[in-house]
Scaffold this motif. Sequence first.
Motif, PDB file in Angstrom:
ATOM      1  N   ILE A  89      92.934 108.469  44.421  1.00 28.05           N
ATOM      2  CA  ILE A  89      91.891 107.873  43.582  1.00 28.05           C
ATOM      3  C   ILE A  89      90.518 108.251  44.112  1.00 28.05           C
ATOM      4  CG2 ILE A  89      90.809 105.674  42.919  1.00 28.05           C
ATOM      5  CD1 ILE A  89      93.699 104.510  42.762  1.00 28.05           C
ATOM      6  N   ARG A  90      90.321 108.108  45.401  1.00 31.71           N
ATOM      7  CA  ARG A  90      89.023 108.426  46.005  1.00 31.71           C
ATOM      8  C   ARG A  90      88.697 109.910  45.874  1.00 31.71           C
ATOM      9  NH1 ARG A  90      85.329 106.382  50.024  1.00 31.71           N
ATOM     10  NH2 ARG A  90      83.584 107.800  49.760  1.00 31.71           N
TER      11      ARG A  90
ATOM     12  N   ALA B 273      96.735 106.185  37.757  1.00 27.29           N
ATOM     13  CA  ALA B 273      97.277 105.710  39.026  1.00 27.29           C
ATOM     14  C   ALA B 273      97.989 104.385  38.842  1.00 27.29           C
ATOM     15  CB  ALA B 273      96.152 105.560  40.051  1.00 27.29           C
ATOM     16  N   GLU B 274      99.241 104.347  39.288  1.00 24.58           N
ATOM     17  CA  GLU B 274     100.030 103.112  39.266  1.00 24.58           C
ATOM     18  C   GLU B 274      99.762 102.338  40.549  1.00 24.58           C
ATOM     19  OE1 GLU B 274     102.905 100.891  41.196  1.00 24.58           O
ATOM     20  OE2 GLU B 274     103.167 103.030  41.509  1.00 24.58           O
ATOM     21  N   MET B 275      99.380 101.063  40.407  1.00 20.71           N
ATOM     22  CA  MET B 275      99.184 100.160  41.547  1.00 20.71           C
ATOM     23  C   MET B 275      99.672  98.764  41.156  1.00 20.71           C
ATOM     24  SD  MET B 275      95.561 101.331  43.212  1.00 20.71           S
ATOM     25  CE  MET B 275      95.984 100.744  44.867  1.00 20.71           C
ATOM     26  N   LEU B 276     100.957  98.642  40.907  1.00 17.93           N
ATOM     27  CA  LEU B 276     101.520  97.405  40.373  1.00 17.93           C
ATOM     28  C   LEU B 276     101.879  96.359  41.410  1.00 17.93           C
ATOM     29  CD1 LEU B 276     103.972  98.780  37.657  1.00 17.93           C
ATOM     30  CD2 LEU B 276     101.733  97.739  37.320  1.00 17.93           C
TER      31      LEU B 276
ATOM     32  N   PRO C 248      87.754 111.319  36.158  1.00 20.38           N
ATOM     33  CA  PRO C 248      88.005 109.921  35.774  1.00 20.38           C
ATOM     34  C   PRO C 248      89.388 109.440  36.211  1.00 20.38           C
ATOM     35  CG  PRO C 248      87.633 111.311  33.822  1.00 20.38           C
ATOM     36  CD  PRO C 248      87.581 112.197  35.002  1.00 20.38           C
ATOM     37  N   VAL C 249      89.443 108.170  36.591  1.00 20.43           N
ATOM     38  CA  VAL C 249      90.686 107.536  37.030  1.00 20.43           C
ATOM     39  C   VAL C 249      90.927 106.289  36.194  1.00 20.43           C
ATOM     40  CG1 VAL C 249      91.899 106.446  38.957  1.00 20.43           C
ATOM     41  CG2 VAL C 249      90.332 108.375  39.395  1.00 20.43           C
TER      42      VAL C 249
ATOM     43  N   TYR D 115      85.349 100.149  41.397  1.00 22.28           N
ATOM     44  CA  TYR D 115      84.276 101.112  41.655  1.00 22.28           C
ATOM     45  C   TYR D 115      84.729 102.554  41.413  1.00 22.28           C
ATOM     46  CZ  TYR D 115      80.484 103.518  44.110  1.00 22.28           C
ATOM     47  OH  TYR D 115      79.430 104.336  44.432  1.00 22.28           O
ATOM     48  N   HIS D 116      85.969 102.864  41.779  1.00 23.28           N
ATOM     49  CA  HIS D 116      86.441 104.243  41.709  1.00 23.28           C
ATOM     50  C   HIS D 116      87.234 104.569  40.449  1.00 23.28           C
ATOM     51  CE1 HIS D 116      85.460 103.965  46.018  1.00 23.28           C
ATOM     52  NE2 HIS D 116      85.166 105.238  45.856  1.00 23.28           N
ATOM     53  N   SER D 117      87.317 103.639  39.525  1.00 25.30           N
ATOM     54  CA  SER D 117      88.049 103.903  38.286  1.00 25.30           C
ATOM     55  C   SER D 117      87.164 103.608  37.080  1.00 25.30           C
ATOM     56  CB  SER D 117      89.325 103.049  38.225  1.00 25.30           C
ATOM     57  OG  SER D 117      89.002 101.675  38.130  1.00 25.30           O
ATOM     58  N   ILE D 118      87.569 104.169  35.953  1.00 24.16           N
ATOM     59  CA  ILE D 118      86.827 103.898  34.721  1.00 24.16           C
ATOM     60  C   ILE D 118      87.459 102.753  33.939  1.00 24.16           C
ATOM     61  CG2 ILE D 118      85.900 106.230  34.506  1.00 24.16           C
ATOM     62  CD1 ILE D 118      88.065 106.711  32.318  1.00 24.16           C
ATOM     63  N   LYS D 119      88.733 102.434  34.264  1.00 26.11           N
ATOM     64  CA  LYS D 119      89.433 101.381  33.523  1.00 26.11           C
ATOM     65  C   LYS D 119      90.669 100.957  34.302  1.00 26.11           C
ATOM     66  CE  LYS D 119      89.549  99.603  29.186  1.00 26.11           C
ATOM     67  NZ  LYS D 119      88.448  98.898  28.608  1.00 26.11           N
TER      68      LYS D 119
END
Length: 137
Positions: A91-92, A75-78, A100-101, A116-120
């Motif tokens: 993501i949720r 997921a891009e969140m720049l 995995p996100v 919380y919702h991502s692994i990295k």
Amino acid sequence: MALLDNKIYLAGSSSDPSFALKWRVEASELLHPEFITLNPFRGREVIDGKWKRYNSNEIVGRDIHDVLNCDLVIAEMLFKDQPYIGTSMEIRTAADAGIPVVVWTEAYKDHYWIQYHSIKCLPTLEECCTFVRDFWA
């Protein structure tokens, strides 16, 4: 840990169609040939620099289907000035399904919900793709 089907969903902002399409092509090239990428904008048209308007079932329904049928999400969140409503929902959806996100971000790397919702969380697309190749191929 290897992925089952090696499908990666590429979530991110749709605000700038040129950027949205460009980074997904780059990610696909960085992940090829081990991974199949699912681009939520496939088949969508850009008219005068803006996305053609589709209805919510055409967009959200397919996106949810793709997320639930992938093995991992990048997921891009720049950008702090982007709403990322759809990206946050993707993501949720993935996290709730145990998918995995990996988030490409500097702007939101310390955000509790993203952590919380991502692994990295990583600052560059290249680092995200390298992480996926190193740990999931």
